[in-house]
Design a protein around this motif. Structure first.
Motif, short mmCIF file in Angstrom:
data_model
loop_
_atom_site.label_atom_id
_atom_site.label_comp_id
_atom_site.label_asym_id
_atom_site.label_seq_id
_atom_site.Cartn_x
_atom_site.Cartn_y
_atom_site.Cartn_z
N SER A 1 0.81 -1.22 0.00
CA SER A 1 0.00 0.00 0.00
C SER A 1 0.85 1.27 0.00
N THR A 2 2.16 1.14 0.16
CA THR A 2 3.14 2.23 0.29
C THR A 2 3.09 2.91 1.65
N ALA A 3 2.32 2.36 2.60
CA ALA A 3 2.32 2.92 3.95
C ALA A 3 3.66 2.65 4.65
N LEU A 4 4.31 1.56 4.28
CA LEU A 4 5.64 1.23 4.78
C LEU A 4 6.60 1.12 3.61
N GLY B 1 -5.77 -0.16 -5.37
CA GLY B 1 -6.95 -0.01 -4.53
C GLY B 1 -6.74 -0.87 -3.31
N PHE B 2 -6.64 -0.26 -2.13
CA PHE B 2 -6.21 -0.99 -0.93
C PHE B 2 -7.28 -0.93 0.15
N LEU B 3 -7.61 -2.11 0.67
CA LEU B 3 -8.53 -2.20 1.80
C LEU B 3 -7.84 -2.95 2.92
N SER B 4 -7.67 -2.31 4.06
CA SER B 4 -7.06 -2.98 5.20
C SER B 4 -8.11 -3.21 6.28
N GLY B 5 -7.74 -4.01 7.26
CA GLY B 5 -8.66 -4.29 8.36
C GLY B 5 -8.92 -3.08 9.23
N THR B 6 -8.07 -2.04 9.10
CA THR B 6 -8.23 -0.84 9.92
C THR B 6 -8.76 0.35 9.12
N VAL C 1 -4.38 -2.57 -9.69
CA VAL C 1 -4.32 -3.75 -8.81
C VAL C 1 -5.19 -3.48 -7.60
N VAL C 2 -5.92 -4.50 -7.14
CA VAL C 2 -6.73 -4.37 -5.92
C VAL C 2 -6.14 -5.29 -4.85
N VAL C 3 -5.92 -4.73 -3.66
CA VAL C 3 -5.36 -5.48 -2.53
C VAL C 3 -6.35 -5.43 -1.38
N LEU C 4 -6.82 -6.60 -0.94
CA LEU C 4 -7.85 -6.68 0.09
C LEU C 4 -7.33 -7.50 1.27
#
Length: 262
Positions: free
Chosen positions: A67-70, A96-101, A172-175
């Protein structure tokens, strides 16, 4: 297409843990916890890849790097030929990023949340309305579009979060565990939506602990254990290496082997 190669990420240990020698996790050494030591996988157009692993394996850290957060300490992440480690802004536009938070703005309605993020990605006018209406229909959101997010159920919030994650038509979608805690009907709706993404030729990477979802959706899997890719390849190869036609048994066998199959 997304290609992940040799990702590494470590975190400095808190002072109270520096002199601890009792940890059974070999990743804790030299004053650092090496959360991700060597993760590689790829996912092509129209493919769904399941990211698997025990709790604490390094999946969440891996997803945060996607996600590029890290920023990884080493390794590369390429999307459509672009190295997003070197150019994270392009990465944020491409994923497109969906995290648990992932959270929503509670005082905005479901519709307003999705439209707000569409505008952040440059959508406006008819293009914005058309894209949002398409997602609202595909995710069966019509009954709660005008409810404030703070009053939505868990399933309604998850559908809204997914819509906002893909509203800009990412490459790309990351779930991250997209169906956790959902009722059967909502879970099925999201599974169908992932199938729609696949039909649209969008690569999808999703982490899950539910191997029935892997059987339903995935073309390939990457199994991470103790920060390392223990396996990366097709479902058929996963079963062969895991010496079982049952995904659960194959999973356990590969983890217990402790060797790499990439």
């Amino acid at each position: 297409m997304i290609v992940v190669n040799g990702l590494k990420k470590r975190f400095k240990l808190a002072k109270e843990l520096l002199n601890t020698t009792s940890s059974s996790d070999s990743r804790q050494r030299e004053g650092f916890f090496h959360s991700v030591e060597n993760v590689s996988f790829s996912c092509g157009r129209g493919e769904v890849l399941g990211l698997l692993g025990p709790n604490g394996a390094g999946k969440t850290t891996t997803l945060r790097m996607l996600s590029t957060a890290l920023k990884p300490d080493a390794g590369s992440i390429e999307i459509s030929g672009q190295n997003i480690v070197k150019n994270p802004l392009k990465g944020r536009k491409a994923i497109g990023f969906l995290s648990g938070t992932t959270g929503l703005y509670g005082r905005l309605t479901a519709r307003e949340n999705v439209e707000y993020f569409a505008k952040l990605h440059g959508l406006k006018g008819r293009a914005l309305k058309s894209r949002c209406d398409e997602l609202f229909t595909r995710l069966s959101m019509g009954d709660f579009l005008d409810k404030r997010a703070e009053h939505l159920s868990t399933g309604m919030k998850q559908k809204t979060n997914i819509a906002r994650a893909v509203v800009h038509r990412p490459d790309v979608v990351v779930l991250d565990e997209p169906t956790t805690g959902l009722d059967i009907m909502t879970k099925q709706n999201i599974i169908e939506f992932i199938r729609d993404l696949k039909a649209d030729n969008t690569p999808v990477v999703f982490s899950t602990h539910h191997l029935d979802e892997v059987a339903l959706l995935c073309d390939s899997v990457c199994l991470i254990d103790r920060g390392t890719s223990r396996f990366s390849g097709s479902i058929e190869a996963f079963k062969e290496v895991g010496q079982s036609g049952e995904l659960n048994d194959a999973f356990m066998n590969i983890v217990n082997q402790g060797s790499l199959h990439v």
